[in-house]
Structure formats: C-alpha cells, structure tokens
Motif scaffolding. Structure first.
Motif, PDB file in Angstrom:
ATOM      1  N   TYR A   8       9.752   8.698  33.876  1.00 39.27           N
ATOM      2  CA  TYR A   8       9.638   7.610  32.914  1.00 39.27           C
ATOM      3  C   TYR A   8      10.179   8.094  31.582  1.00 39.27           C
ATOM      4  O   TYR A   8       9.984   9.260  31.216  1.00 39.27           O
ATOM      5  N   ALA A  12       6.719  11.733  36.403  1.00 41.12           N
ATOM      6  CA  ALA A  12       5.455  11.245  36.970  1.00 41.12           C
ATOM      7  C   ALA A  12       5.301  11.764  38.397  1.00 41.12           C
ATOM      8  O   ALA A  12       4.193  12.059  38.843  1.00 41.12           O
ATOM      9  N   ARG A  45      -6.240  14.457  38.782  1.00 39.73           N
ATOM     10  CA  ARG A  45      -6.806  14.024  37.521  1.00 39.73           C
ATOM     11  C   ARG A  45      -6.010  12.848  36.968  1.00 39.73           C
ATOM     12  O   ARG A  45      -4.928  12.540  37.444  1.00 39.73           O
ATOM     13  N   SER A  46      -6.562  12.241  35.941  1.00 33.64           N
ATOM     14  CA  SER A  46      -5.876  11.138  35.277  1.00 33.64           C
ATOM     15  C   SER A  46      -4.496  11.596  34.809  1.00 33.64           C
ATOM     16  O   SER A  46      -4.363  12.673  34.238  1.00 33.64           O
ATOM     17  N   GLY A  47      -3.490  10.803  35.105  1.00 34.82           N
ATOM     18  CA  GLY A  47      -2.135  11.142  34.687  1.00 34.82           C
ATOM     19  C   GLY A  47      -1.369  12.016  35.668  1.00 34.82           C
ATOM     20  O   GLY A  47      -0.218  12.373  35.434  1.00 34.82           O
ATOM     21  N   ALA A  48      -1.994  12.366  36.798  1.00 34.94           N
ATOM     22  CA  ALA A  48      -1.362  13.264  37.770  1.00 34.94           C
ATOM     23  C   ALA A  48      -0.188  12.598  38.495  1.00 34.94           C
ATOM     24  O   ALA A  48       0.657  13.276  39.080  1.00 34.94           O
ATOM     25  N   GLY A  49      -0.176  11.239  38.485  1.00 34.89           N
ATOM     26  CA  GLY A  49       0.908  10.534  39.182  1.00 34.89           C
ATOM     27  C   GLY A  49       0.438   9.756  40.393  1.00 34.89           C
ATOM     28  O   GLY A  49       1.254   9.251  41.178  1.00 34.89           O
ATOM     29  N   LYS A  50      -0.863   9.630  40.563  1.00 35.91           N
ATOM     30  CA  LYS A  50      -1.427   8.987  41.766  1.00 35.91           C
ATOM     31  C   LYS A  50      -0.988   7.531  41.912  1.00 35.91           C
ATOM     32  O   LYS A  50      -0.529   7.123  42.964  1.00 35.91           O
ATOM     33  N   SER A  51      -1.155   6.760  40.822  1.00 32.85           N
ATOM     34  CA  SER A  51      -0.797   5.337  40.903  1.00 32.85           C
ATOM     35  C   SER A  51       0.705   5.175  41.144  1.00 32.85           C
ATOM     36  O   SER A  51       1.127   4.322  41.921  1.00 32.85           O
ATOM     37  N   THR A  52       1.487   6.006  40.482  1.00 30.69           N
ATOM     38  CA  THR A  52       2.935   5.949  40.695  1.00 30.69           C
ATOM     39  C   THR A  52       3.253   6.213  42.167  1.00 30.69           C
ATOM     40  O   THR A  52       4.051   5.499  42.784  1.00 30.69           O
TER      41      THR A  52
HETATM   42  N1  LIG Z   1       5.393   2.423  33.177  1.00 30.69           N
HETATM   43  C1  LIG Z   1       5.301   3.637  32.647  1.00 30.69           C
HETATM   44  N2  LIG Z   1       6.024   4.001  31.541  1.00 30.69           N
HETATM   45  C2  LIG Z   1       5.949   5.242  31.029  1.00 30.69           C
HETATM   46  N3  LIG Z   1       5.167   6.218  31.529  1.00 30.69           N
HETATM   47  C3  LIG Z   1       4.421   5.938  32.606  1.00 30.69           C
HETATM   48  C4  LIG Z   1       4.439   4.636  33.228  1.00 30.69           C
HETATM   49  N4  LIG Z   1       3.591   4.663  34.299  1.00 30.69           N
HETATM   50  C5  LIG Z   1       3.067   5.899  34.326  1.00 30.69           C
HETATM   51  N5  LIG Z   1       3.574   6.674  33.333  1.00 30.69           N
HETATM   52  C6  LIG Z   1       3.257   8.104  33.100  1.00 30.69           C
HETATM   53  O1  LIG Z   1       3.411   8.797  34.322  1.00 30.69           O
HETATM   54  C7  LIG Z   1       2.362   9.750  34.516  1.00 30.69           C
HETATM   55  C8  LIG Z   1       1.602   9.423  35.800  1.00 30.69           C
HETATM   56  O2  LIG Z   1       0.910   8.175  35.658  1.00 30.69           O
HETATM   57  P1  LIG Z   1       0.012   7.537  36.820  1.00 30.69           P
HETATM   58  O3  LIG Z   1       0.810   7.509  38.064  1.00 30.69           O
HETATM   59  O4  LIG Z   1      -0.502   6.243  36.307  1.00 30.69           O
HETATM   60  O5  LIG Z   1      -1.154   8.621  36.945  1.00 30.69           O
HETATM   61  P2  LIG Z   1      -2.616   8.494  37.586  1.00 30.69           P
HETATM   62  O6  LIG Z   1      -2.668   7.239  38.393  1.00 30.69           O
HETATM   63  O7  LIG Z   1      -2.757   9.742  38.413  1.00 30.69           O
HETATM   64  O8  LIG Z   1      -3.589   8.506  36.446  1.00 30.69           O
HETATM   65  C9  LIG Z   1       1.514   9.676  33.261  1.00 30.69           C
HETATM   66  O9  LIG Z   1       1.947  10.683  32.383  1.00 30.69           O
HETATM   67  C10 LIG Z   1       1.808   8.309  32.695  1.00 30.69           C
HETATM   68  O10 LIG Z   1       1.624   8.280  31.315  1.00 30.69           O
END
Ligand SMILES: Nc1ncnc2c1ncn2[C@@H]1O[C@H](COP(=O)(O)OP(=O)(O)O)[C@@H](O)[C@H]1O
Ligand SMILES: [Mg+2]
Length: 336
Positions: free
Chosen positions: A11, A20, A39-46
């Motif tokens: 990103y 991510a 942990r939060s921010g690890a990339g799980k949702s992505t």
């Molecule tokens: N749409 C986006 N634009 C910019 N950065 C993003 C976006 N989505 C996620 N990120 C970044 O990518 C990293 C992984 O995010 P995310 O997958 O949401 O983590 P998790 O679900 O593990 O908390 C984080 O650093 C987050 O800030």
C-alpha cells in the motif's frame, strides 16, 4: 482446496510503500478449519481479502480447487465469489432490513430462485443458526451474538464451500464467543465446508482450528497443525501470543531456572496418555520422584493434552534414560 503462492501486496501511504503482505504462501485442505493469527497490522485482513480477490495481490497466485482465480475476468470471478461466504467483525448487516430480509439478500443478488424458494431457504438458515424466533426483528433489536448468527446465516445462503471469517468473535464477550465458535464448529462438521478464520486470539485457534499460520509484518513466520504449533512453538511471535493467553511456559521456565537445583524434565502428553497415570507408573518402575514445577492440562480442539515441568528429586536410572522410558508410554520427555 486453496493454494496461495507467494502473494505480495503493498500500500502507498504518505509517499512510502508499506508491505502488507510479503511473499505469503499457504495451502488449505478441503474441510479443515484454518486459522490465521497475528497482531494488529500484521496483514491478516489483507490476506483473507486476497482469498476472494476483494483485494488483488501485486504478485503471486491464488488457486481455488486447482483453478487460478487471479487469471479470471471480473464476471467469472463474481460467479466464484458466490461460493465463498464471508463473516465480519462488525457484522455488516443492513439496518433497515429485518433478520429474514438480511439473510435473503444474497439469494436475491444471485437470482434464479422463486420468492417461495428463497423464503424456504431463509427459514432453513435461521433454524441452522437458532434464530427462528427473531425472524421479523431488525438488527438493532438483537444482541451482538445474535447479530453474528445473522451474519453467519447470510454467509451460508448460497451454499458456499468456503467460509471466510474476519475476527468474527472479536466484538463479542467470552461466553458469546464460545457459542459462536461452537456454531462454526458445528457448521464445519455438518456441512463439511472449509473455514478460514483470522483472529488475534490464541484461544480461538485452540478451540476451533485444525491448522494455523502465524502472520507477522506481512510474513508467515510459522505454520502447521495446531497441536504441533501449540506444543512446540518455534517463533518468538508465536511464543509471546501463547504466553499472553496463559498458554506459554516462558515465565515459569524463568523462575525454575533460577531456583531449582535438580535436573528438570518436561513431559508432553497428547491424546490417550493424558488420561493415564503415566507419571505414577514410570515413577514406580524406575524409582522416579519428582517435584512438580508447572503444569497445563487442556484441550486443543477435541484432543486432550498436558505439559508438565518437573524437577527430578530421585531416580534409579540416569536422567538421560528417561526420554526412552517415557516414550514407551507414548509421552514425550525432554531433559532441560
Ligand atoms: N487500504 C489501505 N491503504 C493503506 N494501507 C493499508 C490499507 N489496508 C491495510 N493497510 C496497511 O497494511 C497493513 C496490514 O493491514 P491489515 O491487513 O488490515 O492488518 P490486520 O488485519 O492484521 O490488522 C497495515 O500496516 C495497514 O495499515
Ligand atoms: Mg484486520
């Protein structure tokens, strides 16, 4: 069923590029419950959004049932997505629609069914999640657990063979979490569908999952069967996630290292030996007397396990002979 091959996703933020996901590969077998923790921010949702290409990886491939979906056009992809259900942390229900109308929504989108067929399917789904009596309520009239049941029913509407759950229990209290996890386990067994769930909570992994991948800074740092990962975590992130939930042995190990002068053994019981008096039996056989330092007895999914740390106070045989003697009883013994 799912094969993720070296996917990466960056990103752009404030002129900087954030990785991510960094070269992530996974294999998920049909019918299993696969947990992704970090942990939060690890990339799980992505990562979970890359499994149905709501998010497109910059590079790498995602295959479902052997078909590379990164090569499909938008229309074909839309069709495949109907076979993938998704459940969200904050439920994402339509506030103006009743419970029944929320569950009906994906059926209407898919088309091809008469109103009577759709209504029958809605009833079936509400029975499956135990919400028959709440059919005509609006989401605002439901508890968090009930809202998530609607979310699960909606996700199952079009008979998916894959269910993706993004922190499905993170907004719920512990008791409600247990009930939702039990429902997911039930659905997995009854319908045989594959579940991929992401969480930051090791308890969720322990209660529900067959396999797990640990994600840290966009990389998979550890993966395997939940039993193996829990009983012998290799990576520091895994160890600290376990320790935080009281399932690690790090702190206790620190105490006995300073205070206990005798040799120390670590016994790991998995499955049947957990239910047997193995320590007592071996103790009588070889005159082993121990001082228990710490112990865990618990379950990973449906498998009982135990781990004991014990100081060796007396033994007729050399301590180094103990691993082989315990191995005969199906128990792993390590001399620390
Ligand atoms: N749409 C986006 N634009 C910019 N950065 C993003 C976006 N989505 C996620 N990120 C970044 O990518 C990293 C992984 O995010 P995310 O997958 O949401 O983590 P998790 O679900 O593990 O908390 C984080 O650093 C987050 O800030
Ligand atoms: Mg997330």
């Amino acid at each position: 069923m799912i094969e993720v091959q070296s996917i990466s996703k960056h990103y752009q933020h404030g002129g900087k590029s954030i990785a991510a996901l960094d070269n992530v590969s996974l294999q998920i077998a049909s019918g299993e419950i696969y947990g992704i923790i970090g942990r939060s921010g690890a990339g799980k949702s992505t990562l979970i959004r890359c499994l149905n290409l709501l998010e497109r990886p910059d590079s790498g491939h995602v295959s479902l049932h052997g078909e590379d979906i990164t090569r499909l056009d938008e229309r074909a992809l839309q069709q495949r997505r109907q076979r993938i259900g998704m459940v969200f942390q904050h439920f994402n229900l339509l506030r103006s629609r009743t419970v029944a109308a929320n569950v009906r929504f994906p059926l209407e989108l898919a088309g091809g069914q008469s109103p009577a067929q759709m209504d029958a399917r809605v009833d079936e789904l509400l029975a499956l999640v135990g919400l028959q009596d709440h059919k005509h309520k609006r989401p605002s009239q439901l508890s968090g657990g009930q809202k998530q049941r609607v979310g699960i029913a909606r996700a199952l509407a079009n008979h998916p063979d894959l269910l993706l759950c993004d922190e499905a229990t993170s907004a719920l209290d512990p008791e409600t979490t247990d009930a939702i996890l039990a429902l997911l386990a039930d659905i997995n067994r009854q319908l045989g569908l594959t579940i991929v769930l992401i969480t930051h909570d090791m308890r969720v992994i322990r209660q529900l999952c067959d396999s797990v991948a640990v994600l840290d800074h966009g990389r998979v740092v550890e993966q395997g069967k939940v039993l193996d990962v829990f009983l012998a975590p290799q990576h520091a992130v895994t160890q600290s996630l376990l320790a935080e939930t009281g399932m690690g042995q790090g702190a206790l190990q620190g105490i006995w290292r300073q205070r206990v002068a005798t040799p120390v053994i670590k016994l790991t019981f998995v499955g049947e030996p957990t239910l047997q008096p193995v320590l007592d039996k071996v103790g009588r056989e070889v005159g082993l007397r121990v001082n228990l330092l710490s112990g865990t007895l618990s379950e990973i999914k449906d498998t009982p396990f135990g781990q004991l740390l014990a100081g060796v106070v007396a033994s007729d045989v050399d301590v180094s002979a103990l691993p082989a003697i315990f191995a005969r009883e199906g128990v792993r013994c390590e001399v620390l």
